[in-house]
Design a protein around this motif. Sequence first.
Motif, PDB file in Angstrom:
ATOM      1  N   TYR A   1      45.142  32.361  36.529  1.00  0.00           N
ATOM      2  CA  TYR A   1      43.908  32.844  37.127  1.00  0.00           C
ATOM      3  C   TYR A   1      42.715  32.001  36.660  1.00  0.00           C
ATOM      4  CZ  TYR A   1      46.543  36.787  38.884  1.00  0.00           C
ATOM      5  OH  TYR A   1      47.438  37.551  39.580  1.00  0.00           O
ATOM      6  N   ASP A 127      41.723  42.611  23.072  1.00  0.00           N
ATOM      7  CA  ASP A 127      42.791  41.664  23.361  1.00  0.00           C
ATOM      8  C   ASP A 127      43.917  41.693  22.334  1.00  0.00           C
ATOM      9  OD1 ASP A 127      40.951  41.025  25.263  1.00  0.00           O
ATOM     10  OD2 ASP A 127      40.803  38.901  24.757  1.00  0.00           O
ATOM     11  N   GLY A 132      45.651  44.554  28.039  1.00  0.00           N
ATOM     12  CA  GLY A 132      44.826  44.238  29.202  1.00  0.00           C
ATOM     13  C   GLY A 132      44.243  42.840  29.182  1.00  0.00           C
ATOM     14  N   PHE A 134      41.194  41.938  29.306  1.00  0.00           N
ATOM     15  CA  PHE A 134      39.995  41.812  30.134  1.00  0.00           C
ATOM     16  C   PHE A 134      38.830  42.461  29.397  1.00  0.00           C
ATOM     17  CE2 PHE A 134      43.361  42.025  33.434  1.00  0.00           C
ATOM     18  CZ  PHE A 134      43.106  40.826  34.094  1.00  0.00           C
ATOM     19  N   HIS A 136      36.776  44.543  30.765  1.00  0.00           N
ATOM     20  CA  HIS A 136      36.724  45.951  31.175  1.00  0.00           C
ATOM     21  C   HIS A 136      37.815  46.784  30.502  1.00  0.00           C
ATOM     22  CE1 HIS A 136      39.115  43.839  34.301  1.00  0.00           C
ATOM     23  NE2 HIS A 136      39.836  44.948  34.391  1.00  0.00           N
ATOM     24  N   THR A 137      39.005  46.205  30.253  1.00  0.00           N
ATOM     25  CA  THR A 137      40.023  46.981  29.546  1.00  0.00           C
ATOM     26  C   THR A 137      39.667  47.131  28.067  1.00  0.00           C
ATOM     27  OG1 THR A 137      41.354  44.964  29.270  1.00  0.00           O
ATOM     28  CG2 THR A 137      41.892  46.396  31.124  1.00  0.00           C
ATOM     29  N   GLU A 162      45.639  49.984  36.905  1.00  0.00           N
ATOM     30  CA  GLU A 162      45.466  48.533  36.782  1.00  0.00           C
ATOM     31  C   GLU A 162      44.470  48.035  37.816  1.00  0.00           C
ATOM     32  OE1 GLU A 162      48.273  44.713  35.983  1.00  0.00           O
ATOM     33  OE2 GLU A 162      48.885  46.011  37.658  1.00  0.00           O
ATOM     34  N   TYR A 164      41.730  44.450  38.463  1.00  0.00           N
ATOM     35  CA  TYR A 164      41.212  43.179  37.973  1.00  0.00           C
ATOM     36  C   TYR A 164      40.759  42.338  39.158  1.00  0.00           C
ATOM     37  CZ  TYR A 164      45.966  41.843  39.295  1.00  0.00           C
ATOM     38  OH  TYR A 164      47.128  41.667  39.984  1.00  0.00           O
ATOM     39  N   CYS A 175      43.721  46.474  42.837  1.00  0.00           N
ATOM     40  CA  CYS A 175      43.937  47.704  42.068  1.00  0.00           C
ATOM     41  C   CYS A 175      45.272  48.316  42.454  1.00  0.00           C
ATOM     42  CB  CYS A 175      42.793  48.697  42.274  1.00  0.00           C
ATOM     43  SG  CYS A 175      42.675  49.421  43.918  1.00  0.00           S
ATOM     44  N   ASP A 234      35.607  41.670  44.976  1.00  0.00           N
ATOM     45  CA  ASP A 234      35.597  42.239  43.623  1.00  0.00           C
ATOM     46  C   ASP A 234      34.743  43.496  43.546  1.00  0.00           C
ATOM     47  OD1 ASP A 234      33.467  40.447  44.196  1.00  0.00           O
ATOM     48  OD2 ASP A 234      32.953  40.329  42.080  1.00  0.00           O
TER      49      ASP A 234
END
Length: 278
Positions: A1, A127, A132, A134, A136-137, A162, A164, A175, A234
């Motif tokens: 990504y 992390d 996740g 991310f 946001h996670t 989930e 992203y 999602c 997004d």
Amino acid sequence: YVSLEFAQMFRRFGSQVTVVEKSPRLIGREDEDVSAAILSILENEGITVHLGAGDIGFARQGSDIAVTFTAGKAPAVGSHVLLAVGRTPNTDDLGLDKAGVELDKRGFIVVDDQLRTSVPGIWAMGDCNGKGAFTHTSYNDYEIVAANLLDSDPRRVSDRIEAYALYTDPPLGRCGMTEAAVRKSGRRALVGQRPMTRVGRAVEKGETQGFMKILADADTNEILGCSVLGPGGDEAIHCVLDLMYAKAPISTLARAMHIHPNVSELLPTIAQELKPLA
């Protein structure tokens, strides 16, 4: 990504960019139609993409670097190489072994559904726990730990859905389940899809690459997942994500009135036109 985001970014800076991918398609965790659309978007910008590359190697070629791959293919030569090969948690120098905190074989801190580690009183967020990776996670991890510690609210990692984004232009918002995951589950499902060429806002902006897709359970009408690849994808994805958190049926989306002109206004239309997943 990250590699695809950087590839497009540097192409727009004016660089010649080549992507060498070991897998048979880009972003293999996504559905094949999403992978194909992303490939088309990148190639339309003049990015060269090599898929299914094997025997990848690197060698100096004057002041440049040659990336060799798959016998018989000409090497990709450039001034810089970005390697996107995954992440390693930065936990090896924390002294966790002295505290008795368990790590998994990849070095992530082992946690339960409320982010407790193997040692009472020690929690792991972000992390380092492999839940996740991310922003946001990671922030949601904090909310889960704070709720459990301070509010006696038993929030759990498994409560979240989930979600992203891939920040290419246009972006991909995702999602819930992919179509491949739905098929693998064996459940009866419904699917609806609409290309951005049939979305008024996308046409107005002259950004018609991509599509939207929604999946729902044919028996319970539960919304299973959504992909929005296109302008504002997004952001638009949250229309579906929030309904999934509310456990609202697909009929709620189908009956909704969205503001015109907007990318998300076509989500109810898609929900009205679902067909059995073949």
